[in-house]
Enzyme design. Sequence first.
Site, PDB file in Angstrom:
ATOM      1  CD1 TRP A 188      22.708   6.446 -68.217  1.00  0.00           C
ATOM      2  CD2 TRP A 188      21.414   6.452 -66.331  1.00  0.00           C
ATOM      3  NE1 TRP A 188      22.022   7.692 -67.765  1.00  0.00           N
ATOM      4  CE2 TRP A 188      21.492   7.552 -66.769  1.00  0.00           C
ATOM      5  CE3 TRP A 188      20.667   5.987 -65.251  1.00  0.00           C
ATOM      6  CZ2 TRP A 188      20.695   8.533 -66.129  1.00  0.00           C
ATOM      7  CZ3 TRP A 188      19.878   6.807 -64.518  1.00  0.00           C
ATOM      8  CH2 TRP A 188      19.915   8.274 -65.031  1.00  0.00           C
TER       9      TRP A 188
ATOM     10  CG  ASP B 129      16.333   2.377 -64.187  1.00  0.00           C
ATOM     11  OD1 ASP B 129      15.370   3.032 -64.129  1.00  0.00           O
ATOM     12  OD2 ASP B 129      17.108   2.827 -64.817  1.00  0.00           O
TER      13      ASP B 129
ATOM     14  CE  LYS C 172      15.901   8.788 -72.188  1.00  0.00           C
ATOM     15  NZ  LYS C 172      16.359   8.866 -70.936  1.00  0.00           N
TER      16      LYS C 172
HETATM   17  N1  PMP Z   1      17.448   4.847 -66.198  1.00  0.00           N
HETATM   18  C1  PMP Z   1      17.998   4.677 -67.373  1.00  0.00           C
HETATM   19  C2  PMP Z   1      18.375   3.252 -67.791  1.00  0.00           C
HETATM   20  C3  PMP Z   1      18.458   5.667 -68.529  1.00  0.00           C
HETATM   21  O1  PMP Z   1      18.769   5.400 -69.333  1.00  0.00           O
HETATM   22  C4  PMP Z   1      17.619   6.985 -67.955  1.00  0.00           C
HETATM   23  C5  PMP Z   1      17.920   8.103 -68.827  1.00  0.00           C
HETATM   24  N2  PMP Z   1      19.019   8.233 -69.421  1.00  0.00           N
HETATM   25  C6  PMP Z   1      17.230   7.057 -66.695  1.00  0.00           C
HETATM   26  C7  PMP Z   1      17.060   6.043 -65.948  1.00  0.00           C
HETATM   27  C8  PMP Z   1      16.702   8.426 -65.946  1.00  0.00           C
HETATM   28  O2  PMP Z   1      15.682   8.978 -66.817  1.00  0.00           O
HETATM   29  P1  PMP Z   1      15.338  10.441 -66.344  1.00  0.00           P
HETATM   30  O3  PMP Z   1      15.701  11.324 -67.691  1.00  0.00           O
HETATM   31  O4  PMP Z   1      13.595  10.239 -66.547  1.00  0.00           O
HETATM   32  O5  PMP Z   1      15.593  10.844 -65.029  1.00  0.00           O
END
Ligand code: PMP
Length: 398
Positions: free
Chosen positions: A131, A212, A247
């Site tokens: 990401w 994560d 999510k």
């Molecule tokens: N880590 C990963 C791998 C993600 O895909 C995301 C969200 N796209 C996050 C962290 C961050 O999540 P948040 O929207 O809760 O900040």
Amino acid sequence: MFEHVTAYAGDPILGLMDKFANDPRTDIKVNLGVGVYYTEDGKLPVLECVKAAEAIIANPPRPRGYLPMDGLPGYRKACQDLLFGKNSAVVAEGRVATIATLGGSGALKVGADFIHQWFPTAKCYVSNPTWGNHISIFEGAGMEVGKYPYYDPATIGVKFDELCEFFKTLNENDVVLLHPCCHNPTGVDLTREQWDVLLQIVKDQKLIPFMDIAYQGFGEDMDGDAYAIRRAVEMGLPVFVSNSFSKNLSLYGERVGGLSVVSPTKEESDKVHGQLKFTVRRIYSSPPAHGNAVVDIVMNDDKLFTQWVGEVYEMRDRIREMRQKLQDVLSAKLPERDFSYFTKQQGMFSFTGLTAEQVVRLRDEFAVYMVENGRMCIAGLNNANVEYVANAMAEVLK
Ligand code: PMP
């Protein structure tokens, strides 16, 4: 005055969303770009357990004082139960410092700032690919970020041997950012056997694992998705875990996440906890009250918790169904190709194997939007559009 300020190129995924919103082909356009779960009706769900919690919060209306720097105690406990298991020994021993954070992103930021302050020479290694914000957040905290081998386009799997060899070249206290489940962007996860091997190397090399987990419950199930975290703890490793409820509670804008740090002793853990609070204090002082209250209520009420897990599994199962349909239509259209990877991958995302050129064709000719690296958000598919998307993909793959 600001002549030296350079222009921000924009976030590639959020930029794509603007393009989608401005696309006039409203009858056919399909958004498979952003990592958001949509229902079969193409809507962002409000979970029933969240509605129930919000009814409690609203009646009578609660005063909105500041929360503690580390969030509500019930929220922090909820994170610990989910990540380490209910009645976990490491939690009982007082070796886990958990704070509520502004989403998973906030947890990564607080963790990265903490690591950079206390391990100033440590580098951070992320999977190739990962990401995009992982890189930005760790670099933003002042750390040097490198990439470890991960995705293998040839097999649509993991370059596991290369990954292990690479970890053996890293230095003590280097941080390895790992995705315990539902890898973003590929959807390709390690098996339990592979986790066991990799975590042993992490231990031997004295690396710092930073797990994560943003999609707990969307892969295998709540406990299965936490396998790597619990295994690392069992092996006696220090562990950082960032988790997100964006999510799995569909609470994206409420900014609900958590950071947990597992230390070897309670004494160390107490000090770590204090420093995490100080890190929060000097960035944003305290987390948001509403999301903390919702999580606290849902996760600490047996009935609401069970309802929540059921709702997450409904989302998981719908995603699985869409994976299967996509695979079936594509396999029927192009029988010479193997599309089984769609159902082997886990979570909201799939690396489709499409080239950037093919992704652009999908967008221009069929109004099907996905990220240029070929990442598709499966959760944007539904019974009304999955065949259209599969047929469009078959066209560009011919
Ligand atoms: N880590 C990963 C791998 C993600 O895909 C995301 C969200 N796209 C996050 C962290 C961050 O999540 P948040 O929207 O809760 O900040």
